[in-house]
Design a protein around this motif. Structure first.
Motif, PDB file in Angstrom:
ATOM      1  N   LYS A  73     -28.140 -47.690  61.121  1.00 48.16           N
ATOM      2  CA  LYS A  73     -28.515 -46.471  60.413  1.00 48.16           C
ATOM      3  C   LYS A  73     -28.538 -45.306  61.403  1.00 48.16           C
ATOM      4  N   LYS A  74     -27.752 -44.265  61.119  1.00 39.33           N
ATOM      5  CA  LYS A  74     -27.662 -43.129  62.036  1.00 39.33           C
ATOM      6  C   LYS A  74     -28.058 -41.830  61.327  1.00 39.33           C
ATOM      7  N   LYS A  75     -28.799 -40.989  62.054  1.00 34.49           N
ATOM      8  CA  LYS A  75     -29.267 -39.707  61.513  1.00 34.49           C
ATOM      9  C   LYS A  75     -28.191 -38.645  61.699  1.00 34.49           C
ATOM     10  N   THR A  76     -27.933 -37.872  60.645  1.00 36.61           N
ATOM     11  CA  THR A  76     -26.917 -36.825  60.696  1.00 36.61           C
ATOM     12  C   THR A  76     -27.532 -35.481  60.333  1.00 36.61           C
ATOM     13  N   LEU A  77     -27.279 -34.464  61.172  1.00 35.71           N
ATOM     14  CA  LEU A  77     -27.705 -33.089  60.912  1.00 35.71           C
ATOM     15  C   LEU A  77     -26.462 -32.240  60.696  1.00 35.71           C
ATOM     16  N   VAL A  78     -26.402 -31.496  59.590  1.00 37.24           N
ATOM     17  CA  VAL A  78     -25.242 -30.662  59.270  1.00 37.24           C
ATOM     18  C   VAL A  78     -25.712 -29.239  58.999  1.00 37.24           C
ATOM     19  N   PHE A  79     -25.112 -28.253  59.696  1.00 42.19           N
ATOM     20  CA  PHE A  79     -25.431 -26.844  59.510  1.00 42.19           C
ATOM     21  C   PHE A  79     -24.145 -26.110  59.142  1.00 42.19           C
ATOM     22  N   ASP A  80     -24.174 -25.339  58.067  1.00 42.81           N
ATOM     23  CA  ASP A  80     -22.986 -24.622  57.615  1.00 42.81           C
ATOM     24  C   ASP A  80     -23.304 -23.130  57.503  1.00 42.81           C
ATOM     25  N   ASN A  81     -22.890 -22.365  58.507  1.00 37.70           N
ATOM     26  CA  ASN A  81     -23.077 -20.909  58.518  1.00 37.70           C
ATOM     27  C   ASN A  81     -24.543 -20.531  58.311  1.00 37.70           C
ATOM     28  N   GLN A  82     -25.414 -21.182  59.047  1.00 31.01           N
ATOM     29  CA  GLN A  82     -26.846 -20.916  58.906  1.00 31.01           C
ATOM     30  C   GLN A  82     -27.309 -19.913  59.955  1.00 31.01           C
ATOM     31  N   GLU A  83     -28.212 -19.038  59.539  1.00 38.37           N
ATOM     32  CA  GLU A  83     -28.734 -17.986  60.411  1.00 38.37           C
ATOM     33  C   GLU A  83     -29.537 -18.609  61.544  1.00 38.37           C
ATOM     34  N   LEU A  84     -29.239 -18.190  62.782  1.00 43.23           N
ATOM     35  CA  LEU A  84     -29.751 -18.866  63.966  1.00 43.23           C
ATOM     36  C   LEU A  84     -31.267 -18.820  64.079  1.00 43.23           C
ATOM     37  N   GLY A  92     -27.262 -14.509  65.334  1.00 40.35           N
ATOM     38  CA  GLY A  92     -26.030 -15.247  65.142  1.00 40.35           C
ATOM     39  C   GLY A  92     -26.132 -16.259  64.025  1.00 40.35           C
ATOM     40  N   THR A  93     -25.056 -17.016  63.828  1.00 44.42           N
ATOM     41  CA  THR A  93     -25.018 -18.073  62.823  1.00 44.42           C
ATOM     42  C   THR A  93     -24.531 -19.362  63.471  1.00 44.42           C
ATOM     43  N   VAL A  94     -24.790 -20.483  62.795  1.00 41.60           N
ATOM     44  CA  VAL A  94     -24.460 -21.791  63.354  1.00 41.60           C
ATOM     45  C   VAL A  94     -23.750 -22.646  62.308  1.00 41.60           C
ATOM     46  N   THR A  95     -22.662 -23.273  62.726  1.00 39.28           N
ATOM     47  CA  THR A  95     -21.999 -24.298  61.931  1.00 39.28           C
ATOM     48  C   THR A  95     -21.786 -25.502  62.837  1.00 39.28           C
ATOM     49  N   GLY A  96     -22.268 -26.650  62.433  1.00 38.81           N
ATOM     50  CA  GLY A  96     -22.128 -27.833  63.287  1.00 38.81           C
ATOM     51  C   GLY A  96     -22.527 -29.100  62.571  1.00 38.81           C
ATOM     52  N   ARG A  97     -22.177 -30.208  63.173  1.00 34.28           N
ATOM     53  CA  ARG A  97     -22.532 -31.527  62.638  1.00 34.28           C
ATOM     54  C   ARG A  97     -22.885 -32.426  63.819  1.00 34.28           C
ATOM     55  N   PHE A  98     -24.063 -33.038  63.765  1.00 30.04           N
ATOM     56  CA  PHE A  98     -24.546 -33.881  64.859  1.00 30.04           C
ATOM     57  C   PHE A  98     -24.940 -35.246  64.302  1.00 30.04           C
ATOM     58  N   PRO A 112     -30.652 -36.543  69.493  1.00 30.53           N
ATOM     59  CA  PRO A 112     -32.062 -36.132  69.416  1.00 30.53           C
ATOM     60  C   PRO A 112     -32.191 -34.647  69.101  1.00 30.53           C
ATOM     61  N   LEU A 113     -33.239 -34.287  68.339  1.00 31.47           N
ATOM     62  CA  LEU A 113     -33.407 -32.917  67.869  1.00 31.47           C
ATOM     63  C   LEU A 113     -33.452 -31.914  69.015  1.00 31.47           C
ATOM     64  N   GLU A 114     -34.191 -32.207  70.083  1.00 32.84           N
ATOM     65  CA  GLU A 114     -34.286 -31.261  71.196  1.00 32.84           C
ATOM     66  C   GLU A 114     -32.929 -31.065  71.865  1.00 32.84           C
ATOM     67  N   LYS A 115     -32.109 -32.116  71.905  1.00 36.81           N
ATOM     68  CA  LYS A 115     -30.756 -31.991  72.456  1.00 36.81           C
ATOM     69  C   LYS A 115     -29.893 -31.118  71.559  1.00 36.81           C
ATOM     70  N   VAL A 116     -30.047 -31.252  70.239  1.00 36.59           N
ATOM     71  CA  VAL A 116     -29.316 -30.404  69.298  1.00 36.59           C
ATOM     72  C   VAL A 116     -29.660 -28.935  69.534  1.00 36.59           C
ATOM     73  N   ILE A 117     -30.956 -28.641  69.694  1.00 38.01           N
ATOM     74  CA  ILE A 117     -31.388 -27.265  69.952  1.00 38.01           C
ATOM     75  C   ILE A 117     -30.731 -26.718  71.210  1.00 38.01           C
ATOM     76  N   ARG A 118     -30.730 -27.515  72.270  1.00 40.92           N
ATOM     77  CA  ARG A 118     -30.129 -27.065  73.538  1.00 40.92           C
ATOM     78  C   ARG A 118     -28.629 -26.795  73.377  1.00 40.92           C
ATOM     79  N   LEU A 119     -27.927 -27.681  72.686  1.00 39.12           N
ATOM     80  CA  LEU A 119     -26.483 -27.514  72.493  1.00 39.12           C
ATOM     81  C   LEU A 119     -26.179 -26.279  71.655  1.00 39.12           C
ATOM     82  N   ILE A 120     -26.944 -26.062  70.600  1.00 40.04           N
ATOM     83  CA  ILE A 120     -26.741 -24.888  69.742  1.00 40.04           C
ATOM     84  C   ILE A 120     -26.943 -23.599  70.542  1.00 40.04           C
TER      85      ILE A 120
END
Length: 199
Positions: free
Chosen positions: A23-34, A57-63, A67-75
């Motif tokens: 089971k894997k967790k997926t986070l998807v952002f589509d043109n969301q305000e930063l 800015g805005t963010v579009t991505g799929r992770f 880990p959530l903190e890693k997602v924040i750093r990458l964004i």
């Protein structure tokens, strides 16, 4: 037909998928305000975070399974922003701007005592809580916080700005100091009488 504008999330949608029997967790952002996205992610991860006014800015991505903190750093790094993190508190700013040195020292000096089993974390003589501010006017915010902390407060005439932040388990006076310093001001005083003015 015009392209849709960015969405401003209040929560983060998390989905799960089965891959290779896991089971894997997926986070998807589509043109969301930063700014809204960072605030929502801080809430989900129970993180303390202050955003400088220049964060845009805005963010579009799929992770997938990141880990959530890693997602924040990458964004942040991928969108031209940077951050300083210490003691579980993030200060987010544009990559080409300089973080105020007094603010960095204040964050680094925060003491977070360990919790005992079944006991809420607190500092001696200080009540702690989660404080959430979304683009709130600085003068009114500091005045309301002083009232809640039952302290006397004087604000300099040039005090202005807006605050977006989420601060977890911090004494109110520490939160006031962090907020002031993030806007180029300092909180001075003793014996329950304080003044906020330019450094």
């Amino acid at each position: 037909q015009e392209a849709p504008g960015p969405t401003v999330p209040s929560t983060i949608n998390v989905t799960y998928q089965i891959s290779d029997g896991q089971k894997k967790k997926t986070l998807v952002f589509d043109n969301q305000e930063l700014r809204g996205l960072l605030t929502a992610m801080a809430k989900q991860g129970n993180l303390s975070m202050i955003l400088s006014n220049e964060v845009r800015g805005t963010v579009t991505g799929r992770f997938v399974d990141v880990p959530l903190e890693k997602v924040i750093r990458l964004i942040l790094l991928s969108s031209g922003h940077d951050f300083y993190e210490a003691n579980g508190l993030y200060y987010v700013h544009k990559a080409d701007s300089v973080m105020p040195e007094p603010l960095k020292k204040e964050i680094a000096s925060i003491q977070r005592p360990e919790r005992r089993a079944g006991e809420r974390q607190r500092l001696v003589g200080e009540r702690q809580q989660t404080l959430v501010f979304d683009n709130q006017e600085l003068r009114g915010l500091l005045t309301a916080m002083a009232k809640q902390a039952n302290i006397s407060l004087i604000l300099s005439d040039d005090l202005k700005g807006y605050v977006t932040a989420r601060l977890v388990d911090l004494p109110i006076k520490t939160a006031m100091q962090l907020i002031s310093q993030s806007k180029g001001y300092d909180l001075y005083g003793a014996n329950n009488v304080y003044i906020v003015r330019r450094r």
